[in-house]
Design an enzyme around this catalytic site. Sequence first.
Site, PDB file in Angstrom:
ATOM      1  N   ASP A 307       0.772  -1.076   0.245  1.00 46.05           N
ATOM      2  CA  ASP A 307      -0.386   0.289   0.146  1.00 46.05           C
ATOM      3  C   ASP A 307       1.155   1.794  -0.173  1.00 46.05           C
ATOM      4  O   ASP A 307       2.203   1.118   0.420  1.00 46.05           O
ATOM      5  CB  ASP A 307      -0.590  -0.004   1.201  1.00 46.05           C
ATOM      6  CG  ASP A 307      -1.984  -0.798   1.934  1.00 46.05           C
ATOM      7  OD1 ASP A 307      -2.479  -1.277   0.404  1.00 46.05           O
ATOM      8  OD2 ASP A 307      -2.257  -0.621   2.907  1.00 46.05           O
ATOM      9  N   ASP A 594     -10.415  -7.038   1.263  1.00 47.86           N
ATOM     10  CA  ASP A 594      -8.667  -7.433   1.302  1.00 47.86           C
ATOM     11  C   ASP A 594      -8.405  -8.910   1.836  1.00 47.86           C
ATOM     12  O   ASP A 594      -7.400  -9.706   1.079  1.00 47.86           O
ATOM     13  CB  ASP A 594      -7.649  -6.405   1.772  1.00 47.86           C
ATOM     14  CG  ASP A 594      -7.547  -4.731   0.783  1.00 47.86           C
ATOM     15  OD1 ASP A 594      -7.448  -5.070   0.127  1.00 47.86           O
ATOM     16  OD2 ASP A 594      -6.967  -4.086   0.982  1.00 47.86           O
TER      17      ASP A 594
HETATM   18  P1  ADP Z   1      -4.106   3.608  -0.733  1.00 55.95           P
HETATM   19  O1  ADP Z   1      -4.572   2.992  -1.381  1.00 55.95           O
HETATM   20  O2  ADP Z   1      -3.676   5.278  -1.121  1.00 55.95           O
HETATM   21  O3  ADP Z   1      -4.698   3.495   1.077  1.00 55.95           O
HETATM   22  P2  ADP Z   1      -7.504   4.131  -0.804  1.00 55.95           P
HETATM   23  O4  ADP Z   1      -8.202   2.810  -1.613  1.00 55.95           O
HETATM   24  O5  ADP Z   1      -7.321   3.968   0.531  1.00 55.95           O
HETATM   25  O6  ADP Z   1      -5.820   4.305  -1.370  1.00 55.95           O
HETATM   26  O7  ADP Z   1      -8.269   5.238  -1.617  1.00 55.95           O
HETATM   27  C1  ADP Z   1      -8.366   4.897  -3.086  1.00 55.95           C
HETATM   28  C2  ADP Z   1      -9.241   6.602  -3.129  1.00 55.95           C
HETATM   29  O8  ADP Z   1     -10.705   6.954  -2.448  1.00 55.95           O
HETATM   30  C3  ADP Z   1      -8.822   7.924  -3.135  1.00 55.95           C
HETATM   31  O9  ADP Z   1      -7.733   8.157  -3.417  1.00 55.95           O
HETATM   32  C4  ADP Z   1      -9.643   8.796  -2.497  1.00 55.95           C
HETATM   33  O10 ADP Z   1      -9.822   9.997  -3.864  1.00 55.95           O
HETATM   34  C5  ADP Z   1     -10.435   8.049  -1.928  1.00 55.95           C
HETATM   35  N1  ADP Z   1     -10.958   7.903  -1.044  1.00 55.95           N
HETATM   36  C6  ADP Z   1     -10.216   7.288   0.065  1.00 55.95           C
HETATM   37  N2  ADP Z   1     -10.841   7.731   1.733  1.00 55.95           N
HETATM   38  C7  ADP Z   1     -11.393   8.284   1.291  1.00 55.95           C
HETATM   39  C8  ADP Z   1     -13.253   8.218   2.194  1.00 55.95           C
HETATM   40  N3  ADP Z   1     -13.251   8.390   3.351  1.00 55.95           N
HETATM   41  N4  ADP Z   1     -14.190   9.958   1.815  1.00 55.95           N
HETATM   42  C9  ADP Z   1     -14.246   9.918   0.569  1.00 55.95           C
HETATM   43  N5  ADP Z   1     -13.168   9.379  -0.372  1.00 55.95           N
HETATM   44  C10 ADP Z   1     -12.265   8.231  -0.143  1.00 55.95           C
END
Ligand code: ADP
Length: 862
Positions: A307, A594
């Site tokens: 990640d 996951d």
């Molecule tokens: P990472 O691999 O960085 O952990 P995530 O899967 O957590 O990525 O997040 C993917 C995308 O979803 C982020 O780039 C963001 O745009 C969006 N995102 C993440 N968390 C939130 C949230 N709590 N509310 C809204 N959008 C979110």
Amino acid sequence: MAQRAGPPRSGVDATGLTSQRAAELLKESGPNVLPAAKTVPQWRKLLGELTHFFAVMLWCAAALAFIGGMPQLGIAIIVVVLVNGVFAHIQQERAQHAAAKLRGLLPADVSVRRDGRILRVHTSELVPGDAVVLSAGDRVPADVVFAAASGCAVDESMLTGESEAVSKTSGDSAWGGTFLVNGEADAVVSRTGGNTRLAGIAALTSGTVSPPTPLALELRRIVRLIAAVAMAVAGFFFLVSLLVGIPWRDAFLFAIGVAVALVPEGLLPTVTLSLAMGAQRMAARNALVRNLEAVETLGSTTFICTDKTGTLTQNRMNAVEVFTAAGRVKVRGEGYEPEADIEGDALSAATRTALAARAASQGRAVLHGSEWTAVGDPMEAAIDVLARRLSGPLPGDATPARRFAFDPRRRRESVIVGATLYVKGAPESVLPLCGKSTGPAAEEVETMASRGLRVIAVAVRKLPGPREHWLERPPEEVETGLALLGLIALHDPPRPDVGDVIRTAREAGISVGMITGDHPATAAAIAREIGLMGSPELVLEGALLPEDEQVLGALLDRDGIVVSRVSPEQKLRVAKALQGRGHVVAMTGDGVNDGPALQEADIGVAMGRSGTDVAREAADLVLLDDHFATIVAAIEQGRATYSNIHRFLTYHLTDNVAELTPFVIWALSGGQFPLALGVLQILALDIGTDLLPALALGGEKPGKGVLKRPPERRHLMDRQLMFRVFCVLGPVEAVMEMTAFSVVLFGGGWMRGDAQDTGLVMAASGAAFSAVVLGQLANAFACRSASLPPWKLGWLTNRLLSWAVLAEVGALAVCLFVVPFAALLGHLPPPPAGFVVAAVAVPAVFAADWAYKRLRRPAGGA
Ligand code: ADP
Ligand code: MG
């Protein structure tokens, strides 16, 4: 902190208990832990150690010895079985104790309402009546009844075997041990600990055993193989003995001796203990393995898929910029403090954007003493801070009537408050839902992302008509025709040492890839900043991965690959494709979805701090500090443990060569040349002098060079080990043994045809015995490294081994000079010449080992 989705609420009272009442109830109900599985009583376990495959072989040998009229031998073998059984039992207990202690370190906190506040308490402190606050990814900590539930689905597969998640509304109940995979809920605990359904089931199934792991299978194979060889050789010697006219009674004796000599009795428990010690060392470095065999698998990892957020970066988000149609506002502040420098004139549009994003967030920044810290999602806490910085005092938190929770497939989250829908999420997910042209915003996303910023789009919708109508509709119908308010750009600094750790991993021949849900440009910028990005640069997008597994594998199989905007399903495909290329894959994950990817990967890695319970339950390794460096530290220890197993296997088997040689020479001479070692002496070597050094080798610390060489996926009994044992160390020890024997024998004037049971032969045998013990002493030091001579390691750097070697010398002295022992073993202290030759075994083993290591690795690397 958390506002709850309001109605529908059931009649269940979820206001919570007072701490005082909870403490009283805890005394009544006892801690919320499953009653310890009915443990197998100690004597039964010990009995198991005395009746497994080897033990049974030895019992048979003892019986044969009695039948053959050799009661001393029979008794000696029985002693061997008992000593071995007790020793194995103690080691198993120690290993299990270590594993139990590790399980206790696993995070198991739950949010609960006490005294009108939400606290985190350990699940063991829950009592019936407690009001717990659950969100997606949490393990249901006890049997509960939902008081308020919003979009809840519970995975009950662990209890019912049903893989489809079951949706729950208020009034429904859920069992402890299941997982909330969707939505959020207030729930009231109905039953805890031993009264839960899980406890009932656990009591039913406590007898079941888990299936053997690959390592256990391989060890079993090795052991069976050796045992089969031992039997065959023993049978052969029995026949030869009969042919040369030895009475069948003596022939039996020889056969038994050969079999006993070849069986490596202490091997399996030593392996288990060595894995447990490895697991304990990993825990000291914040890496918790959930099963002992993962220690060994970790050592052979060839690809780490990690990640970005929280593992490579600090997950200390800071909203630095707001972009709206009215212009740009820059915000410079420290941490989660409400004070900040604000620059730009589109202030009111920026404030509106921040407040809307905050409405759709649950994470908050709170003052803890004098320090502002994040509660919940750090990104949402940063949004809360941004709103505070832009608008000053904040309006009170309104309770949303409905929430469409964040989900990594939708990549957005929205809530209905009053008659307004507030949406925040990834720009690709939100912009297409917005009515008017979003061209300038889309361009701005690219610019912000390429600076390594995480970009969130914020939009709203005034819901027309009666509000009740919207509370029933599916999200696709509600989240359309949005009005874009603006973009928020967040900065998440990389962990300072992560670049060095990536370099270390590469030196160790391990490829590192970034698998993230974030925007490709953001991912690429961070990958460049920390030195992860490979060259040529390759940044893939989850939705654009090729269909064909082989093509995908070929594409992914490069160091420094970046895969952005991946969904949990695509993560699973990435793991499979890399495994298809022969990789041993470690994959991190934190989300509810996951689980499958973590289970598919050879090593599933979950976060101890930020991850969900679901991910932790599916993982093999839990990072207590969420830090990338901890994965590499665990790999280092895994490699070290594997080498340790290799070390004492080498050590044990070398002894076997020396033990078998006298029988071979005796057989080759047609029984004319006396036996240099008797069966009882061999038993003394196997269970007396050999045990402690083998244990000490199992606890060897990782050498400096462990991460300087490429990963190896090999069998324990590989060609290198065989060569070293059967062509280098073993023969040298055997030659010294036979030389010591011959020098005393012929020095004393023994001639062919003389009696074979005289004092002279016994003294010669004492010399041979000494040579083997001293040779093994040197061998223990030689086995400490596969490539360095012992003097380069430092003689005293394994303290356990120093003590073991002292004990070995002491045991030798007792065996030779304490009359009852010497009489039992059937030898006498040798004359000085015998001692001198025996002592030469030490430099001889060192010299052979040194020559072998020099020839194998002339440069003398680590
Ligand atoms: P990472 O691999 O960085 O952990 P995530 O899967 O957590 O990525 O997040 C993917 C995308 O979803 C982020 O780039 C963001 O745009 C969006 N995102 C993440 N968390 C939130 C949230 N709590 N509310 C809204 N959008 C979110
Ligand atoms: Mg994330």
